[in-house]
Design a protein around this motif. Structure first.
Motif, PDB file in Angstrom:
ATOM      1  N   GLN A  41       0.594  -1.364   0.271  1.00 30.73           N
ATOM      2  CA  GLN A  41       0.417   0.411  -0.143  1.00 30.73           C
ATOM      3  C   GLN A  41       0.998   1.454   0.187  1.00 30.73           C
ATOM      4  OE1 GLN A  41       0.097  -1.852   2.527  1.00 30.73           O
ATOM      5  NE2 GLN A  41       1.011  -0.947   4.307  1.00 30.73           N
ATOM      6  N   ASP A  42       2.539   0.872   0.211  1.00 28.14           N
ATOM      7  CA  ASP A  42       2.744   2.253   0.239  1.00 28.14           C
ATOM      8  C   ASP A  42       3.672   2.260  -0.802  1.00 28.14           C
ATOM      9  OD1 ASP A  42       2.470   2.815   3.224  1.00 28.14           O
ATOM     10  OD2 ASP A  42       4.008   1.214   3.882  1.00 28.14           O
ATOM     11  N   LEU A  43       3.670   1.796  -1.713  1.00 26.26           N
ATOM     12  CA  LEU A  43       4.307   1.721  -3.215  1.00 26.26           C
ATOM     13  C   LEU A  43       3.434   2.975  -4.026  1.00 26.26           C
ATOM     14  CD1 LEU A  43       5.078  -1.432  -3.402  1.00 26.26           C
ATOM     15  CD2 LEU A  43       6.448   0.062  -2.855  1.00 26.26           C
ATOM     16  N   ASP A  44       3.131   3.584  -3.789  1.00 24.28           N
ATOM     17  CA  ASP A  44       2.277   4.895  -5.119  1.00 24.28           C
ATOM     18  C   ASP A  44       3.519   5.500  -5.540  1.00 24.28           C
ATOM     19  OD1 ASP A  44       0.221   3.921  -4.494  1.00 24.28           O
ATOM     20  OD2 ASP A  44      -1.323   5.044  -4.501  1.00 24.28           O
ATOM     21  N   GLY A  45       3.760   5.577  -6.832  1.00 19.43           N
ATOM     22  CA  GLY A  45       4.994   6.504  -6.640  1.00 19.43           C
ATOM     23  C   GLY A  45       6.312   5.746  -6.470  1.00 19.43           C
ATOM     24  N   LYS A  46       6.668   4.913  -6.337  1.00 20.12           N
ATOM     25  CA  LYS A  46       7.646   4.158  -5.645  1.00 20.12           C
ATOM     26  C   LYS A  46       8.301   3.673  -7.463  1.00 20.12           C
ATOM     27  CE  LYS A  46       7.624   6.254  -1.286  1.00 20.12           C
ATOM     28  NZ  LYS A  46       8.443   6.687  -0.715  1.00 20.12           N
ATOM     29  N   ARG A  47       9.508   3.537  -7.104  1.00 16.17           N
ATOM     30  CA  ARG A  47      10.132   2.862  -7.864  1.00 16.17           C
ATOM     31  C   ARG A  47      10.830   1.107  -7.786  1.00 16.17           C
ATOM     32  NH1 ARG A  47      14.761   6.429  -8.944  1.00 16.17           N
ATOM     33  NH2 ARG A  47      14.495   6.615  -6.444  1.00 16.17           N
ATOM     34  N   VAL A  48       9.658   0.312  -8.246  1.00 13.88           N
ATOM     35  CA  VAL A  48       9.446  -1.270  -8.170  1.00 13.88           C
ATOM     36  C   VAL A  48      10.273  -1.828  -8.776  1.00 13.88           C
ATOM     37  CG1 VAL A  48       7.756  -3.277  -6.676  1.00 13.88           C
ATOM     38  CG2 VAL A  48       7.823  -0.530  -6.138  1.00 13.88           C
ATOM     39  N   MET A  64       1.608  -6.932  -9.059  1.00  9.55           N
ATOM     40  CA  MET A  64       2.153  -5.369  -8.941  1.00  9.55           C
ATOM     41  C   MET A  64       1.524  -4.723 -10.079  1.00  9.55           C
ATOM     42  SD  MET A  64       3.722  -4.366  -6.293  1.00  9.55           S
ATOM     43  CE  MET A  64       4.242  -3.078  -6.868  1.00  9.55           C
ATOM     44  N   GLU A  65       1.386  -5.357 -11.147  1.00 18.33           N
ATOM     45  CA  GLU A  65       0.513  -4.270 -12.319  1.00 18.33           C
ATOM     46  C   GLU A  65      -0.773  -4.123 -11.870  1.00 18.33           C
ATOM     47  OE1 GLU A  65       1.325  -6.930 -15.994  1.00 18.33           O
ATOM     48  OE2 GLU A  65       2.574  -4.945 -17.147  1.00 18.33           O
ATOM     49  N   ARG A  66      -1.052  -5.222 -11.629  1.00 16.64           N
ATOM     50  CA  ARG A  66      -2.695  -5.648 -11.727  1.00 16.64           C
ATOM     51  C   ARG A  66      -3.283  -4.543  -9.853  1.00 16.64           C
ATOM     52  NH1 ARG A  66      -3.644 -11.476 -10.689  1.00 16.64           N
ATOM     53  NH2 ARG A  66      -4.154 -10.550  -8.163  1.00 16.64           N
ATOM     54  N   ASP A  67      -2.404  -5.071  -8.821  1.00 12.75           N
ATOM     55  CA  ASP A  67      -3.094  -4.733  -8.169  1.00 12.75           C
ATOM     56  C   ASP A  67      -2.763  -3.188  -7.468  1.00 12.75           C
ATOM     57  OD1 ASP A  67      -4.289  -7.488  -8.155  1.00 12.75           O
ATOM     58  OD2 ASP A  67      -3.868  -7.542  -6.543  1.00 12.75           O
ATOM     59  N   TYR A  68      -1.370  -3.218  -8.052  1.00 15.01           N
ATOM     60  CA  TYR A  68      -0.602  -1.334  -7.734  1.00 15.01           C
ATOM     61  C   TYR A  68      -0.200  -1.058  -9.026  1.00 15.01           C
ATOM     62  CZ  TYR A  68      -1.204  -3.882  -3.115  1.00 15.01           C
ATOM     63  OH  TYR A  68      -1.489  -5.279  -2.048  1.00 15.01           O
ATOM     64  N   PRO A  69      -1.325  -0.261  -9.795  1.00 15.95           N
ATOM     65  CA  PRO A  69      -1.307   0.827 -10.682  1.00 15.95           C
ATOM     66  C   PRO A  69      -0.393   1.636 -10.720  1.00 15.95           C
ATOM     67  CG  PRO A  69      -3.292   0.324 -10.524  1.00 15.95           C
ATOM     68  CD  PRO A  69      -2.494  -0.475  -9.644  1.00 15.95           C
ATOM     69  N   LYS A  70      -0.328   1.727  -9.904  1.00 17.74           N
ATOM     70  CA  LYS A  70       0.758   3.823  -9.253  1.00 17.74           C
ATOM     71  C   LYS A  70       2.370   2.944  -8.760  1.00 17.74           C
ATOM     72  CE  LYS A  70      -3.847   5.207  -8.038  1.00 17.74           C
ATOM     73  NZ  LYS A  70      -4.871   6.353  -6.386  1.00 17.74           N
ATOM     74  N   ALA A  71       2.122   1.720  -8.844  1.00 20.12           N
ATOM     75  CA  ALA A  71       3.415   1.998  -8.746  1.00 20.12           C
ATOM     76  C   ALA A  71       4.369   2.669  -9.178  1.00 20.12           C
ATOM     77  CB  ALA A  71       3.969   0.537  -8.116  1.00 20.12           C
ATOM     78  N   ASP A  72       5.941   2.385  -9.832  1.00 12.09           N
ATOM     79  CA  ASP A  72       6.392   3.024 -11.314  1.00 12.09           C
ATOM     80  C   ASP A  72       7.405   1.396 -11.240  1.00 12.09           C
ATOM     81  OD1 ASP A  72       7.700   4.004 -13.324  1.00 12.09           O
ATOM     82  OD2 ASP A  72       9.060   4.989 -11.822  1.00 12.09           O
ATOM     83  N   LEU A  73       6.542   0.198 -11.433  1.00 15.14           N
ATOM     84  CA  LEU A  73       6.985  -1.130 -11.705  1.00 15.14           C
ATOM     85  C   LEU A  73       8.003  -1.458 -12.705  1.00 15.14           C
ATOM     86  CD1 LEU A  73       6.677  -3.669 -11.402  1.00 15.14           C
ATOM     87  CD2 LEU A  73       4.955  -4.033 -12.251  1.00 15.14           C
ATOM     88  N   VAL A  74       9.129  -1.989 -12.555  1.00 16.83           N
ATOM     89  CA  VAL A  74      10.496  -1.754 -13.593  1.00 16.83           C
ATOM     90  C   VAL A  74      10.199  -3.334 -13.508  1.00 16.83           C
ATOM     91  CG1 VAL A  74      11.741   0.783 -14.126  1.00 16.83           C
ATOM     92  CG2 VAL A  74      11.841  -0.839 -12.469  1.00 16.83           C
ATOM     93  N   ALA A  75      10.846  -3.891 -14.991  1.00 17.70           N
ATOM     94  CA  ALA A  75      10.935  -5.240 -14.660  1.00 17.70           C
ATOM     95  C   ALA A  75      13.046  -5.501 -15.314  1.00 17.70           C
ATOM     96  CB  ALA A  75      10.426  -6.162 -15.844  1.00 17.70           C
TER      97      ALA A  75
END
Ligand code: GLU
Length: 305
Positions: free
Chosen positions: A171-178, A190-201
């Motif tokens: 829940q604390d990952l909005d706007g964070k680089r994950v 992450m993609e599905r449930d926490y779309p506000k995180a800034d996700l990298v693979a």
């Protein structure tokens, strides 16, 4: 955030050495307890074993040994020592006990490192006989491959730097680089449930960890099993936070149509859980994280389709 050049240089060094450590196991690593070869269980080879209905087993018999897919950069689970080429960890022990049950001396296994995104293809095109590497069983993957097991229940978690105070759960990952691995279930969640995180693979979690140590990302997400291993390598720099927020039942991947192999591996897992090998293997690998051996999950011997 203000960072001095020296600070960055130290982190870069640390990241480089972590990559080296993750890659090289014991050589020069900090005093993280690793399995001693003489503590590893010895699995009884069933030399009279036959499985003529399995094309995978027949091919291995002709070849004379098994080819098993695994990970090489996941401490406690699947780690390769580049000096010796030897693989170690809980997944590797599972691969070895299964080999013994199928009639092949575990010492003869030829391990192949296969990244998360390439597992289904590797099984489909016959590159490997089976796969043991933090591989979550799910319905999507079952359309492409078969799964024996499960043999362990993991859960998605978060790894952050010890100087991080704001991240306690997803829940604390909005706007964070994950960062996570391409093709993995934690990435998909992450993609599905926490779309506000800034996700990298990336292909592997060890690259994510390098990026975490050099402040390129704020968190790494995958299974607790894997993250505990990275944290144990550099406990002053990295910590696992929060509670696991998914269920990741680990299966042994097999070619989808080879039901005979899948059932034989289910039987073998049940056998090694019952005779104590599973617990012995856990205690000298993943158990070094300090988490006592749980009960293995019930095996799901689903019908042939
Ligand atoms: N268990 C998860 C998965 O199979 C994450 C670990 C991995 O990528 O191997 O996707």
């Amino acid at each position: 955030m203000h960072r001095t050049r020296r600070h960055l240089a130290v982190l870069a060094l640390l990241a480089a050495s972590l990559t080296a450590l993750v890659a090289c196991g014991k050589e020069g690593s900090p005093p993280v307890k690793g399995p001693q070869p003489d503590e590893l269980p010895v699995y009884q080879v069933q030399s009279a074993f036959q499985l003529p209905d399995s094309p995978t087993w027949e091919r291995a018999r002709k070849r004379g040994h098994l080819v098993v897919g695994a990970k090489e950069d996941q401490p406690y689970m699947g780690e390769k020592d580049p000096a010796t080429g030897k693989y170690s960890g809980f997944d590797i022990e599972i691969a070895k006990m299964l080999s013994a049950s199928l009639g092949f001396d575990p010492a003869t296994i030829s391990f192949r490192t296969i990244a998360s995104a390439n597992r289904e293809t590797a099984l489909q095109n016959g590159q490997i006989d089976y796969y043991v590497g933090t591989y979550t069983i799910n319905d999507n993957r079952k359309k492409l491959v078969g799964f024996a097991g499960p043999y362990y229940m993991a859960g998605q978690s978060l790894l952050v730097r010890t100087d991080e105070n704001d991240i306690h759960g997803p829940q604390d990952l909005d706007g964070k680089r994950v960062c996570s691995a391409a093709g993995s279930t934690p990435y998909q969640r992450m993609e599905r449930d926490y779309p506000k995180a800034d996700l990298v693979a990336y292909d592997t979690y060890s690259v994510c960890v390098d990026n975490l140590l050099t402040y390129q990302v704020d968190a790494v997400t995958t299974d607790d099993t894997i993250l505990m291993g990275y944290a144990a390598k550099v406990p002053n720099e990295l910590k696992v936070v929060g509670k696991p927020f998914s269920k990741e039942p680990y299966g042994v991947g097999v070619p989808r149509s080879d039901n005979a192999l899948r059932f034989a591996l289910d039987d073998a897992l049940a056998f090694h859980e019952k005779n104590g090998d599973w617990k012995k293997a856990y205690d000298v690998t993943l158990g070094l994280s300090g988490v006592p051996a749980p009960q293995p999950p019930a095996i799901d011997r689903y019908p042939a389709s």
